[in-house]
Design an enzyme around this catalytic site. Structure first.
Site, mmCIF file in Angstrom:
data_model
loop_
_atom_site.group_PDB
_atom_site.id
_atom_site.type_symbol
_atom_site.label_atom_id
_atom_site.label_comp_id
_atom_site.label_asym_id
_atom_site.label_seq_id
_atom_site.Cartn_x
_atom_site.Cartn_y
_atom_site.Cartn_z
ATOM 1 N N HIS A 1 8.260 -2.279 2.407
ATOM 2 C CA HIS A 1 8.064 -0.830 2.316
ATOM 3 C C HIS A 1 9.368 -0.076 2.078
ATOM 4 O O HIS A 1 9.497 0.711 1.136
ATOM 5 C CB HIS A 1 7.428 -0.294 3.605
ATOM 6 C CG HIS A 1 6.082 -0.860 3.903
ATOM 7 N ND1 HIS A 1 5.192 -1.246 2.924
ATOM 8 C CD2 HIS A 1 5.458 -1.101 5.082
ATOM 9 C CE1 HIS A 1 4.088 -1.686 3.496
ATOM 10 N NE2 HIS A 1 4.226 -1.612 4.793
ATOM 11 N N LYS B 1 0.673 5.643 -2.425
ATOM 12 C CA LYS B 1 0.718 7.029 -1.969
ATOM 13 C C LYS B 1 1.233 7.929 -3.088
ATOM 14 O O LYS B 1 2.179 7.589 -3.788
ATOM 15 C CB LYS B 1 1.594 7.144 -0.723
ATOM 16 C CG LYS B 1 1.048 6.346 0.460
ATOM 17 C CD LYS B 1 1.896 6.498 1.682
ATOM 18 C CE LYS B 1 1.338 5.649 2.827
ATOM 19 N NZ LYS B 1 0.003 6.086 3.237
ATOM 20 N N HIS C 1 0.812 -1.220 0.000
ATOM 21 C CA HIS C 1 0.000 0.000 0.000
ATOM 22 C C HIS C 1 0.844 1.268 0.000
ATOM 23 O O HIS C 1 0.377 2.334 -0.390
ATOM 24 C CB HIS C 1 -0.966 0.001 1.192
ATOM 25 C CG HIS C 1 -0.296 0.180 2.526
ATOM 26 N ND1 HIS C 1 0.181 -0.880 3.257
ATOM 27 C CD2 HIS C 1 -0.019 1.292 3.242
ATOM 28 C CE1 HIS C 1 0.712 -0.436 4.375
ATOM 29 N NE2 HIS C 1 0.608 0.879 4.406
ATOM 30 N N LYS D 1 8.145 2.098 16.105
ATOM 31 C CA LYS D 1 6.867 2.425 16.735
ATOM 32 C C LYS D 1 7.109 3.209 18.015
ATOM 33 O O LYS D 1 8.182 3.161 18.598
ATOM 34 C CB LYS D 1 6.077 1.148 17.018
ATOM 35 C CG LYS D 1 5.634 0.429 15.741
ATOM 36 C CD LYS D 1 4.720 -0.730 16.037
ATOM 37 C CE LYS D 1 4.192 -1.367 14.756
ATOM 38 N NZ LYS D 1 3.342 -0.456 13.969
#
Length: 487
Positions: A236, A178, A174, A332
């Site tokens: 990614h 973008k 995904h 994170k």
């Protein structure tokens, strides 16, 4: 479109909203329909009702004037959604699908856990559902993760290609949906003043940051066996790196673009323990809100060795990038949610300003901002007003939202549409996937003891910080530093 896992979270939050946006853009054929396959205790009317509620919440949260669901568009789409209850390993499910799909074009979307990928594809082949003819296509969309290491990635690719041609497989990431990611190639190859500077003669180094403020949330069990490296880097991060570093393709044909991606990924030197930092967040706070440490999250072992942060230094062994380090960090519970690529250009000679009050030159940095905002920022020096020569740092900024109408809201619109029309440019090919895993495989091998050896020891950082101190030291030893996460 047949969505396996049609009653699941991915379908509700991302796929259906993305398809709704395609309806609004009038990009779907009148004969389009969706079959949601799941073993949930649902029926067609219940699913339509639930999706309708989700869609109203989705539209209300959008940053645009269209804060209400366009009822005509939703009616058009919802009436084309049907539900098929069945097990993914039940041959009867596929016999029913075969009768429903008939002789038309089909896209099979695997919005399911990775363990179901190979079994579903095998069942599709056994039922004759993957067979293409001159008048129909059959395509399969596979969500990440594409394996958990190089060996499993190769095995998964082999299983998929036993039932499908490579041209039928759409491995979706995904991030590539973008706008700024897609704009990297346009920015580089359609502007005459960028490409001549895009090399080791002019670029000092590149930083790629993918920072999140969220923790592992309810994914503790998944993260315990995955960690930040497997979750983010082979897919990614490597795709972002490839688009920044690849050579110009001979055309924008899908295979021409993916050929160049594979070449640059194959040139990435495998990492060593000295060039990687593993981190794990402890208790801290973000925006005044107290947060638990990783080991206190649900479904996480009290002595967990899973990393929630990775920083690494990568080298590309080719003519364009020799000697230019690529620094990568992702994690994170960091200080700010931000994904960006920062191109740091080499410093101009200082000699011209040695007789002036100028103490230092502003670094020339071009930042490609991917999320939460999408745009490009360029930083450079300019003379400050006044009778003496004083330089000040200035920025030029381009935001997509300021220049263009608001685009797709989920990042899946472009990818789904490309799959429907057969454009595989933004999808990973088997060799792309395996090249990404090959880069990080040495680290995975070194951590097989659970990460307890000295070379792969965890470095801790408080939630709300920019990562462990060792990540700063990784760049400091080269005389460089990270761009601050808070700007």
């Amino acid at each position: 479109m047949v969505i396996f896992g049609g009653g699941g979270d991915l379908t509700r939050r991302l796929l259906i909203p993305a398809i709704y946006n395609l309806v609004g853009s009038q990009l779907l054929d009148e004969g389009f329909s969706i079959i949601a396959v799941d073993w949930s205790d649902l029926d067609t009317e219940t699913l339509r009702s639930q999706l309708g509620e989700t869609m109203r919440q989705f539209v209300a949260q959008r940053r645009s004037s269209a804060s209400e669901l366009h009822e005509a568009d939703w009616e058009w789409l919802s009436q084309r959604i049907s539900f098929l209850r069945g097990g993914f390993d039940d041959s009867q499910t596929y016999q029913t699908l075969s009768s429903l799909c008939g002789v038309g074009n089909c896209v099979f979307y695997l919005a399911v856990a990775a363990r179901f990928f190979a079994p579903i594809v095998g069942q599709l082949e056994a039922a004759g559902l993957t067979r293409e003819t001159e008048s129909r296509f059959r395509r399969v969309v596979v969500e990440k993760p594409f394996g958990s290491d190089l060996i499993s990635a190769r095995a998964l690719n082999a299983q998929l290609r036993n039932a499908l041609e490579e041209s039928q497989i759409y491995r979706i990431d995904h991030y590539l949906g973008k706008e700024t990611v897609q704009n990297i190639l346009a920015l580089r190859f359609s502007n005459g003043f960028f490409e001549p500077l895009w090399n080791r003669q002019n670029i000092d180094h590149v930083q790629i940051t993918a920072a999140e403020t969220v923790g592992v949330e309810k994914r503790g069990r998944f993260y315990e066996t995955t960690g930040a490296l497997r979750d983010m880097v082979p897919n990614h991060i490597m795709q972002l790196l490839a688009m920044v570093a690849m050579e110009a393709p001979i055309s924008f044909d899908a295979d021409a673009v993916r050929d160049e991606k594979s070449k640059v990924l194959a040139a990435v030197h495998p990492i060593t323990a000295n060039d990687i930092v593993r981190g794990q967040y402890t208790a801290g706070s973000i925006a005044g809100r107290a947060l638990a440490g990783y080991r206190d999250e649900p479904d996480v072992a009290p002595d967990s060795q899973a990393e929630s942060f990775i920083a690494m230094k990568l080298s590309i062994d080719n003519w364009r990038w020799a000697g230019v380090p690529f620094y990568v960090r992702t994690g994170k519970r960091l200080a700010l949610r931000k994904t960006e690529i920062a191109i740091h250009f080499k410093q101009a000679p200082y000699a011209l300003f040695r007789e002036t009050p100028v103490e230092k030159l502003t670094p020339n940095i071009m930042v490609l901002q991917i999320q939460p905002t999408e745009g490009v920022t360029m930083q450079f020096s300019a003379k400050m007003p006044g009778p003496t020569v004083k330089l000040g740092g200035v920025r030029m900024k381009f935001d997509y939202a300021d220049w263009f109408q608001e685009g797709p809201s989920t990042g899946y619109e472009t990818l789904i549409y490309d799959c429907l029309i057969g454009d595989a440019t933004l999808f990973q090919r088997a060799d792309n996937v395996e090249a990404g895993w090959k880069v990080v495989q040495p680290a995975i091998e070194a951590w097989k003891d659970g990460g307890r050896n000295a070379q792969s020891k965890l470095q801790f950082y408080a939630a709300g910080k920019a990562g462990p101190d060792a990540a700063d030291a990784l760049l400091a030893r080269d005389g460089r530093h990270w761009l601050r996460l808070n700007g």
